[in-house]
Write an enzyme that holds these catalytic residues in place. Structure first.
Site, PDB file in Angstrom:
ATOM      1  N   LYS A  13       0.813  -1.231   0.000  1.00 21.28           N
ATOM      2  CA  LYS A  13       0.000   0.000   0.000  1.00 21.28           C
ATOM      3  C   LYS A  13       0.842   1.276   0.000  1.00 21.28           C
ATOM      4  CE  LYS A  13      -1.041  -0.127   4.917  1.00 21.28           C
ATOM      5  NZ  LYS A  13       0.160   0.595   5.340  1.00 21.28           N
ATOM      6  N   ARG A  91      -6.645   3.050  11.088  1.00 21.20           N
ATOM      7  CA  ARG A  91      -6.264   1.669  11.377  1.00 21.20           C
ATOM      8  C   ARG A  91      -7.203   1.025  12.381  1.00 21.20           C
ATOM      9  NH1 ARG A  91      -0.628   2.023   9.841  1.00 21.20           N
ATOM     10  NH2 ARG A  91       0.368  -0.004   9.808  1.00 21.20           N
ATOM     11  N   ARG A 130      12.161  -6.552   2.754  1.00 25.52           N
ATOM     12  CA  ARG A 130      11.965  -5.141   2.413  1.00 25.52           C
ATOM     13  C   ARG A 130      13.111  -4.304   2.987  1.00 25.52           C
ATOM     14  NH1 ARG A 130       6.424  -1.907   3.655  1.00 25.52           N
ATOM     15  NH2 ARG A 130       6.895  -2.225   5.861  1.00 25.52           N
ATOM     16  N   ARG A 163      13.467  -2.046   8.597  1.00 24.65           N
ATOM     17  CA  ARG A 163      12.728  -1.416   9.697  1.00 24.65           C
ATOM     18  C   ARG A 163      12.636  -2.376  10.880  1.00 24.65           C
ATOM     19  NH1 ARG A 163       7.316   0.748   6.829  1.00 24.65           N
ATOM     20  NH2 ARG A 163       6.509  -0.153   8.747  1.00 24.65           N
ATOM     21  N   ARG A 174       1.815  -7.780  13.691  1.00 20.68           N
ATOM     22  CA  ARG A 174       1.179  -6.693  12.930  1.00 20.68           C
ATOM     23  C   ARG A 174       0.029  -7.226  12.085  1.00 20.68           C
ATOM     24  NH1 ARG A 174       5.820  -4.321   9.635  1.00 20.68           N
ATOM     25  NH2 ARG A 174       4.331  -2.731   9.009  1.00 20.68           N
TER      26      ARG A 174
HETATM   27  P1  AMP Z   1       3.198   1.618   8.591  1.00 20.13           P
HETATM   28  O1  AMP Z   1       4.370   2.321   8.003  1.00 20.13           O
HETATM   29  O2  AMP Z   1       1.885   2.150   8.091  1.00 20.13           O
HETATM   30  O3  AMP Z   1       3.303   0.118   8.460  1.00 20.13           O
HETATM   31  O4  AMP Z   1       3.218   1.942  10.161  1.00 20.13           O
HETATM   32  C1  AMP Z   1       4.303   1.560  10.983  1.00 20.13           C
HETATM   33  C2  AMP Z   1       3.892   1.558  12.441  1.00 20.13           C
HETATM   34  O5  AMP Z   1       3.507   2.877  12.843  1.00 20.13           O
HETATM   35  C3  AMP Z   1       2.697   0.687  12.793  1.00 20.13           C
HETATM   36  O6  AMP Z   1       3.036  -0.672  12.987  1.00 20.13           O
HETATM   37  C4  AMP Z   1       2.197   1.354  14.065  1.00 20.13           C
HETATM   38  O7  AMP Z   1       3.031   1.019  15.181  1.00 20.13           O
HETATM   39  C5  AMP Z   1       2.409   2.821  13.752  1.00 20.13           C
HETATM   40  N1  AMP Z   1       1.237   3.420  13.082  1.00 20.13           N
HETATM   41  C6  AMP Z   1       1.181   3.911  11.802  1.00 20.13           C
HETATM   42  N2  AMP Z   1      -0.048   4.381  11.540  1.00 20.13           N
HETATM   43  C7  AMP Z   1      -0.783   4.185  12.668  1.00 20.13           C
HETATM   44  C8  AMP Z   1      -2.124   4.433  13.010  1.00 20.13           C
HETATM   45  N3  AMP Z   1      -2.995   4.983  12.132  1.00 20.13           N
HETATM   46  N4  AMP Z   1      -2.533   4.098  14.263  1.00 20.13           N
HETATM   47  C9  AMP Z   1      -1.699   3.548  15.161  1.00 20.13           C
HETATM   48  N5  AMP Z   1      -0.409   3.257  14.896  1.00 20.13           N
HETATM   49  C10 AMP Z   1       0.046   3.574  13.661  1.00 20.13           C
END
Ligand code: AMP
Length: 217
Positions: A13, A91, A130, A163, A174
């Protein structure tokens, strides 16, 4: 055009959101990127979020909402772009409802929702391979989309890193959270908006052209 993109971690995404944003000349707003920036800068929010993110759990709604609201309502950016695509937000159902409130207040609305579907088993392979550019956030896959020079970003020469939350033990956590907390948003959005579902197991360009066709880019 204002879009939301939903998809499990590793569905692609973020990559697709960046491409859609570029093609449609809209803002790519990733709450994951906003949080990682806050962590890198050592802000108060970053300090609160760092451990939670490394463990693959969700950062509390009020923290993410504050970051999102500030970004979404940034007047200078709003005047330069014709919309946005939200990546990684909402989320949870509570975040989805909070978003409606923020948008109502700003006189904006969601025009469509892109949902990238993928088999969870494929995700573990994708994410553990990744690599993300520490400076420009470009994303690579060591097997299917490797950088020209190992460890170096093609676009800006930045350092490519794994990461913390892309470590295999964290990925399963996750995925579990996605299924429990984020998937219910889809049912809500099916009732409210046009939802475009695409198969995320296909190559990046193929997924992008499918999305482009569906949303009319
Ligand atoms: P992502 O890059 O979208 O995979 O986000 C990485 C991490 O950031 C997630 O695993 C969460 O710990 C945190 N995170 C990102 N967006 C949100 C959100 N909308 N609500 C809560 N935690 C978030």
């Amino acid at each position: 055009m204002n879009l939301v993109i939903l998809g499990a971690p590793g569905s692609g995404k973020g990559t697709q959101a960046a491409r859609i944003a570029e093609r449609a000349r809209i803002r790519h707003i990733s709450t994951g990127d906003l949080l990682r920036d806050a962590v890198a800068k050592g802000t108060d929010i970053g300090k609160r979020a760092a451990g939670i993110m490394a463990a693959g759990r969700l950062v509390p709604d009020e923290i993410v909402l504050e970051l999102l609201r500030n970004k979404l309502m940034n007047d200078e950016e709003r005047s330069r772009f014709g919309g946005w695509i939200l990546d990684g937000f909402p989320r949870t159902l509570a975040q989805a409802e909070a978003l409606e409130g923020v948008l109502d207040g700003a006189g904006e609305k969601i025009d469509g929702v892109v949902c990238i579907e993928i088999d969870p088993e494929a995700v573990v392979n994708r994410l553990s391979n990744r690599r993300t550019c520490a400076s420009c956030k470009a994303v690579y896959h060591l097997v299917s989309n490797p950088p020209a020079v190992e460890g170096e970003c093609d676009a800006c020469g930045g350092k490519l890193v794994l990461r913390d939350d892309d470590k295999p033990e964290t990925i399963r956590k996750r995925l579990e959270i996605y299924k429990k907390e984020t998937l219910p948003i889809l049912a809500l959005y099916e009732k409210r908006y046009r939802v475009y579902r695409v198969d995320g197991s296909k190559p990046i360009d193929e997924v992008m052209s499918k999305i482009s066709g569906l949303i009319g880019l």
